[in-house]
Motif scaffolding. Structure first.
Motif, PDB file in Angstrom:
ATOM      1  N   ASN A  83       0.940  -1.260  -0.092  1.00  0.00           N
ATOM      2  CA  ASN A  83      -0.424  -0.455   0.258  1.00  0.00           C
ATOM      3  C   ASN A  83       1.070   1.104   0.042  1.00  0.00           C
ATOM      4  OD1 ASN A  83       0.162  -1.206   2.854  1.00  0.00           O
ATOM      5  ND2 ASN A  83       0.191   0.919   3.243  1.00  0.00           N
ATOM      6  N   VAL A 119      -3.406  -4.887  -2.674  1.00  0.00           N
ATOM      7  CA  VAL A 119      -3.584  -3.127  -2.962  1.00  0.00           C
ATOM      8  C   VAL A 119      -4.751  -2.657  -2.613  1.00  0.00           C
ATOM      9  CG1 VAL A 119      -2.451  -0.907  -3.143  1.00  0.00           C
ATOM     10  CG2 VAL A 119      -0.884  -3.130  -3.084  1.00  0.00           C
ATOM     11  N   LYS A 120      -5.036  -2.010  -2.170  1.00  0.00           N
ATOM     12  CA  LYS A 120      -6.732  -1.134  -2.537  1.00  0.00           C
ATOM     13  C   LYS A 120      -6.776   0.596  -2.118  1.00  0.00           C
ATOM     14  CE  LYS A 120     -10.698  -0.779   0.813  1.00  0.00           C
ATOM     15  NZ  LYS A 120     -11.860  -0.355   1.840  1.00  0.00           N
ATOM     16  N   ALA A 123      -7.323   3.544   0.466  1.00  0.00           N
ATOM     17  CA  ALA A 123      -7.831   3.138   0.996  1.00  0.00           C
ATOM     18  C   ALA A 123      -7.672   3.921   2.340  1.00  0.00           C
ATOM     19  CB  ALA A 123      -6.562   2.237   1.716  1.00  0.00           C
ATOM     20  N   GLY A 126      -4.830   2.075   4.977  1.00  0.00           N
ATOM     21  CA  GLY A 126      -3.931   1.281   4.158  1.00  0.00           C
ATOM     22  C   GLY A 126      -4.305  -0.466   4.715  1.00  0.00           C
ATOM     23  N   GLY A 128      -6.068  -3.770   3.159  1.00  0.00           N
ATOM     24  CA  GLY A 128      -5.837  -3.954   1.673  1.00  0.00           C
ATOM     25  C   GLY A 128      -7.473  -5.096   1.517  1.00  0.00           C
ATOM     26  N   HIS A 156      -1.255  -7.842   1.573  1.00  0.00           N
ATOM     27  CA  HIS A 156      -1.836  -8.148   3.296  1.00  0.00           C
ATOM     28  C   HIS A 156      -2.586  -9.238   4.071  1.00  0.00           C
ATOM     29  CE1 HIS A 156      -2.778  -3.833   1.277  1.00  0.00           C
ATOM     30  NE2 HIS A 156      -2.804  -4.057   2.325  1.00  0.00           N
ATOM     31  N   HIS A 202       3.395  -6.166   5.173  1.00  0.00           N
ATOM     32  CA  HIS A 202       2.631  -5.402   6.522  1.00  0.00           C
ATOM     33  C   HIS A 202       2.264  -5.220   7.645  1.00  0.00           C
ATOM     34  CE1 HIS A 202      -0.949  -3.209   5.313  1.00  0.00           C
ATOM     35  NE2 HIS A 202      -1.547  -2.942   6.608  1.00  0.00           N
TER      36      HIS A 202
END
Length: 261
Positions: A83, A119-120, A123, A126, A128, A156, A202
């Motif tokens: 992220n 990865v979102k 976010a 942070g 996912g 994540h 992460h």
């Protein structure tokens, strides 16, 4: 045959910054990573996996530092974005022949190692997420390799690590940055009996979780570690940077551990 067939080194969360001499959180990310890689290089490994947050803010110079530190490595190196990374800049930095990412599926003997993008976008904390495209990719790759033992790698962690510690501010915030759809992701993987284990970064700490015959392993950061005061007082070694090693056996079993620097 139960003899060790391949060793993988996992390194995560280096958080490299603009310049090699710059500090972050009171330490030098470049120097910490250099020290970890020097020890990791002594292992007879078949591949190196970097599981995200390789740069603190996705700076091109951070990825240049990473390529410099890895220039002497002759084994295949596989990259996953975290992220904190800029996926496009990271992908563009992978110009060497033995560097791959940020999406990959490769074989080591009887094992298939498959990446999952967690990865979102936008976010809040942070955290996912696994989107439909990634689920489709995983289904295709796992189905294509039905005779292989499967290892899934992502950034994540796909579970809430400390639900019983929601009132403890030292550690409960780690629950906020987990994979949003962790239960869905774990259920998805459980549909495929050849999926044996899943590794991630992460969390900046060693983690462990098992469900439906699949074991999930976290990795220390090369930068700094997340611990409670009680944990670090009782075991100061937990504050040291490190990496995970995995020895994959042809029969689908494996050995793994953490090496601290």
């Amino acid at each position: 045959m139960n003899s060790v067939t391949h060793t993988i080194i996992q390194i995560s969360d280096s958080h490299l910054v603009d310049a090699a001499s710059d500090l972050l959180r009171g330490v030098c990310p470049y120097e910490h990573l250099r020290q970890v890689l020097a020890v990791a290089a002594t292992y007879d490994s078949a591949a190196l996996l970097l599981t995200g947050d390789l740069a603190e803010a996705g700076a091109p110079t951070a990825y240049e530092q990473l390529q410099e530190l890895l220039s002497a490595w002759q084994i295949p190196i596989y990259y996953i974005a975290g992220n904190h990374d800029d996926s496009a800049i990271l992908a563009a930095s992978l110009t060497k022949q033995n560097h791959y990412g940020i999406k990959f599926s490769f074989s080591l003997g009887q094992w298939q190692i498959i990446s999952a993008d967690s990865v979102k976008l936008n976010a809040t904390f942070g955290e996912g997420a696994i989107n439909s495209e990634t689920y489709a990719w995983l289904r295709t790759e796992i189905t294509r390799h039905q005779q292989q033992h499967i290892l899934i790698a992502l950034h994540h962690y796909p579970f809430m690590p400390y639900p019983e510690l929601e009132s403890d501010p030292e550690i409960s915030w780690l629950n906020q940055i987990a994979l949003d759809d962790g239960a869905q992701f774990r259920h998805f993987l459980s549909q495929f009996p050849q999926v044996k284990l899943c590794i991630f970064g992460h969390g900046h700490r060693e983690m462990y979780y098992t469900e439906n015959g699949i074991t999930f392993y976290g990795c220390p950061s090369t930068l700094n570690q997340v611990t409670t005061a009680t944990e670090s007082d009782m075991n100061p070694v937990l504050l040291r940077q490190g990496f995970r090693w995995l020895k994959l056996l042809a029969n689908g079993t494996y050995e793994t551990g953490i090496r601290r620097i």
